[in-house]
Design a protein around this motif. Structure first.
Motif, PDB file in Angstrom:
ATOM      1  N   ASP A 131       0.844  -1.192   0.000  1.00 61.46           N
ATOM      2  CA  ASP A 131       0.000   0.000   0.000  1.00 61.46           C
ATOM      3  C   ASP A 131       0.886   1.250   0.000  1.00 61.46           C
ATOM      4  O   ASP A 131       2.103   1.165   0.145  1.00 61.46           O
ATOM      5  N   ASN A 172      -7.267  -2.432  -3.047  1.00 62.74           N
ATOM      6  CA  ASN A 172      -6.802  -1.045  -3.226  1.00 62.74           C
ATOM      7  C   ASN A 172      -6.137  -0.854  -4.580  1.00 62.74           C
ATOM      8  O   ASN A 172      -5.145  -0.138  -4.728  1.00 62.74           O
ATOM      9  N   LYS A 180      -0.451   1.812  -6.303  1.00 60.36           N
ATOM     10  CA  LYS A 180      -0.574   0.346  -6.306  1.00 60.36           C
ATOM     11  C   LYS A 180      -1.277  -0.147  -7.571  1.00 60.36           C
ATOM     12  O   LYS A 180      -0.887  -1.165  -8.155  1.00 60.36           O
TER      13      LYS A 180
END
Ligand code: XIL
Length: 302
Positions: A131, A172, A180
């Protein structure tokens, strides 16, 4: 159509749910499953700790319950997952280097071979990127075996089950502007350029206030698809309730249908009480198995 699965099928897509083997004796649960869904993902039963609890000792009893239920009811199976930093058995957590690389590849080969011909799509590698703003790989024992661990896993999976679609799956990665997302995009582009076998990208799409449904979601889906892979929404849940939640489900479905290579949607559980989000209500059915506004919106959008 009058059900999620039938409506999705009319559009050439599937609509699936993550399910748990121990709930297959719950008649309300199975009633909804068999009525509404034409694809399943084992929520935990195919993970590394479940399928290889001791090194070289493979157990498929609970995963087989799900696969057999799916086959008996004409449902596709998404395999989840062959290589992941999480839910590893203890013996693997303590491994490193060449021994771990070999153990991981052996795991991929043995599990994918056991289910050869029965899996629609495999999440070959799950959650390999970090992340934050770097776009770097996530640190893990698997990553420390070398950057090429992901492509090695995909090559082993292709050899073991040439008929399964091979996916890279992550969370995500919904917002097109996030580092990402771009990192996964670059991985897939590189794999396609070098002939590393990959057929699909799975977007988990767990939406909540910290990672909300992004307005550029359709751009993310179409951008991945333009690389020549299918896109699958693999673990959809949306925290919230009522009309707001329903409208977000409607938007997600519309975005998928707008992208020809968005081939299916899986929700991560059936009833709110089945959700891994302990205190939330992120799914399509309430705890009693009743259809929520989110269900109606999803069906309307399909
Ligand atoms: C979750 C399961 O739903 C839980 O039952 C388990 O305790 C932990 O894992 N991303 C994934 C899934 O890829 O495997 C996770 O499933 C949810 C997040």
């Amino acid at each position: 159509g009058t059900t999620l699965g039938a409506s999705a099928a009319e559009k050439g897509r599937y609509f699936g749910a993550a399910i748990a083997a121990h709930k297959l004796s719950d008649s309300t649960y199975v009633g909804i499953l068999n009525r509404e869904f034409n694809s399943v993902t084992p929520e935990n039963e195919m993970k590394l700790d479940a399928t290889e609890p001791q090194q070289g000792v493979f157990t498929f009893t609970n995963a087989d319950r799900i696969v057999n239920h799916a086959i008996a009811n004409g449902m596709a199976v998404r395999g989840h997952t062959l290589a992941w930093h999480s839910q590893q058995p203890g013996w693997m957590q303590n491994m490193s280097g060449t021994a771990l690389r070999q153990a991981m590849l052996n795991h991929v080969t043995r599990v994918a071979s056991y289910y050869r011909g029965k899996i629609h799509s495999w999440d070959v590698v799950n959650e390999a990127f970090a992340d934050g703003s770097t776009g770097a790989r996530r640190d893990s024992n698997l990553q420390r075996t070398g950057d090429d661990w992901i492509e090695a896993a995909f090559r082993a999976a292709r050899a073991a089950d040439p008929g399964a679609k091979l996916c890279y799956n992550d969370y995500n990665t919904d917002n097109w502007t996030h580092a990402k997302t771009q990192a996964v995009y670059n991985l897939v582009r590189d794999f396609k350029a070098r002939g590393v076998p990959i057929d699909c990208v799975g977007l988990q799409s767990h939406f909540n206030p910290n990672s909300p449904y992004p307005s550029n979601y359709r751009t993310t889906l179409s951008s991945f698809a333009a690389l020549g892979v299918d896109v699958q929404i693999t673990e959809l849940d949306i925290e919230g309730s009522g009309t707001t939640q329903a409208n977000t489900y409607r938007s997600v479905v519309a975005d998928c249908l707008a992208v020809a290579r968005c081939t299916g949607i899986t929700v991560w559980g059936i009833r709110d009480t089945d959700s891994w989000r302990a205190s939330g209500t992120p799914l399509l059915f309430d705890g009693n198995g009743n259809k929520k506004p989110a269900y109606t919106a999803t069906l309307e959008a399909l």
